[in-house]
Design a protein around this motif. Structure first.
Motif, PDB file in Angstrom:
ATOM      1  N   ARG A   1       0.823  -1.218   0.000  1.00 18.56           N
ATOM      2  CA  ARG A   1       0.000   0.000   0.000  1.00 18.56           C
ATOM      3  C   ARG A   1       0.856   1.266   0.000  1.00 18.56           C
TER       4      ARG A   1
ATOM      5  N   ASP B   1      -0.023  -2.030   7.471  1.00 15.87           N
ATOM      6  CA  ASP B   1      -1.375  -1.976   6.915  1.00 15.87           C
ATOM      7  C   ASP B   1      -2.449  -1.867   7.988  1.00 15.87           C
TER       8      ASP B   1
ATOM      9  N   HIS C   1      -6.009   4.499   7.956  1.00 12.23           N
ATOM     10  CA  HIS C   1      -5.438   4.896   6.663  1.00 12.23           C
ATOM     11  C   HIS C   1      -5.736   6.342   6.279  1.00 12.23           C
TER      12      HIS C   1
END
Length: 471
Positions: free
Chosen positions: A106, A116, A411
């Motif tokens: 990512r 993550d 995120h």
């Protein structure tokens, strides 16, 4: 022999060339995809371990690619294939590697690294507490209005499991005062989370210690803030608690629980650290950890009791010395511990652990990736009502899990993104050669300056800047 800086640079450069390029990123994204066979990464790990997998050609190709990647990575960091395979047989190592690889897919290879999902979530599951500690960041006493219910707690645990969280630490307040604590701990354990608890220890009778063991709690950390009852009880606000906390430690040890002692270091007990360390050693615990005092919550009232940068430097040297003498791990949450270890050419402490027992370019490169202050980058905390903070002692709300999934907060939070970027650090932290492996305590920066990128007053390298008013 001390490694040259260009040795470290070479390893970091090699790693970035190997993983952080368009082709490698595409391969990582291919390996970490989910398809009709299920979780391709999980199947790839099974393939690497030599297990039979019932999967399509894409998943088998992913297995070949992962095997190549792990082999190359092992060569770079000096880890053999059999050692990697042995680690992957354990559920926590496997979940950890999965988390790291998904993070690289990512975000790429960042210094310090970004995973993550949080490796560690500290859940302050209640504000209820039976003590009145002078430094309490929560000002804990009464139950918080709107604390998550048992079912909401289980849904949160489900979410952590699915996201890839490795460790769930129950804290508070006093977590053992929450009536459904053992039910929630057992549920987390059965969902493959490594379960720990931070507690004042005063409620851990023989029966409670047995229930901790039965519910799957792997590690218990008990606060001891003085060498004796006079010092400990005056700091904790209730008489008779030192003896009960020591009894709690012994009861955990009797049950075979991994047990540690945590001490928040202030002027109140600084001169007793060696004696508290000896007490912990005599009790036979696994770990002695000195918490970095941060003046927040009730701790604002004792801000004058913060130790000086010189005292912190001596404390960290003492802890390193004790660790390298062997036996009980002696650590600190102060991120400067890594810098001091590097300066003394010893193994690099990352998180609460050491990356090898020696200092060389491989461990240094690994430490640059893992870093020390992991607030919003390697871990986060959750309040009893579901509010998400970067760290228990960094009280900035980044979202609420009742409104936004934890993964989305992880995120997308602007605060988390700011904490992951060390290019904006100020003071000596901005130019320090160890800003990736250390980075200063961002909670202390916020507590003193209300600026996430401010210098950490606890570091001796920032002392001149602060005294001269250059910041």
């Amino acid at each position: 022999m001390k490694e040259k800086p260009d040795d470290i640079t070479a390893i970091v450069s090699t790693t970035k060339r190997w993983l952080d390029n368009p082709i490698s990123r595409s391969i990582l994204n291919f390996i970490t995809k989910k398809d009709r066979c299920g979780d391709r990464l999980s199947l790839s790990i099974d393939y690497f371990l030599g297990k039979e997998i019932n999967a399509c050609w894409r998943c088998k190709l992913a297995g070949e690619l992962l095997s190549l990647a792990l082999g190359t990575g092992g060569e770079i960091f000096g880890v053999g294939e059999e050692e990697i395979k042995k680690g992957l047989e354990g559920i926590y190592f496997r979940r950890g590697l999965t988390n790291v690889l998904r993070g690289m897919a990512r975000y790429g290879v960042k210094m310090p690294g970004i995973v993550d999902a949080p490796f560690l979530v500290v859940w302050d599951c209640t504000h209820l507490c039976n003590l009145k500690c002078k430094h309490c960041y929560l000002e804990a006493k009464e139950k918080m209005e709107g604390e998550l219910t048992t079912e909401e707690g289980k849904r949160l645990i489900d979410e952590m499991r699915d996201d890839g969280v490795i460790i769930l630490a129950f804290s508070g307040g006093e977590p053992l005062m929450r009536k459904d604590f053992f039910e929630l701990a057992d549920y987390a354990h059965r969902n493959d989370l490594y379960v720990t608890s931070a507690t004042n220890g005063t409620l851990i009778t023989e029966e409670v210690a047995k229930k901790l063991k039965e519910s799957g709690v792997e590690y218990v950390e008990i606060s001891i803030d003085g060498k004796d009852a006079d010092t400990h009880d005056s700091f904790r606000g209730v008489s008779g608690m030192f003896d009960r906390a020591i009894e709690g430690v012994k009861n955990c040890m009797d049950q075979g629980l991994q047990t540690g002692i945590a001490t928040t270091v202030t002027q109140h007990n600084y001169d007793q650290i060696e004696e508290i360390h000896d007490l912990a050693s005599d009790l036979g615990v696994k770990r002695f950890i000195c918490f970095n005092f941060v003046p927040t919550g009730r701790g604002i009232d004792i801000i004058k009791d913060d130790i000086s940068p010189e005292q912190r430097e001596e404390l960290l040297k003492f802890l390193l010395k004790k660790t390298y003498e062997g036996g009980m791990e002696s650590l600190s949450t102060a991120p400067q511990l890594a810098r001091v270890a590097i300066e003394e050419e010893k193994g690099v402490p990352v998180g609460h652990f050491y990356a090898d027992g020696r200092f060389d370019s491989k461990t240094r490169a690994l430490a640059d990736f893992i870093g020390r202050c992991g607030a919003g980058r390697f871990y986060c905390s959750i309040e009893p009502n579901g509010d998400v903070y970067p760290c228990v002692i960094l009280p900035i709300k980044c979202g609420n899990i009742r409104e936004i999934p934890l993964s989305d907060i992880w995120h997308e939070s602007p605060i988390f993104k700011e904490l992951r970027d060390r290019s904006s650090l100020k003071g000596h932290c901005s130019e320090c050669e160890n800003k990736f492996v250390c980075g200063g305590c961002r909670a202390r920066a916020w507590a003193y300056f209300k600026d996430l990128n401010a210098p950490d007053l606890g570091c001796i390298n920032n002392k001149k800047i602060i005294l001269n008013g250059d910041f």
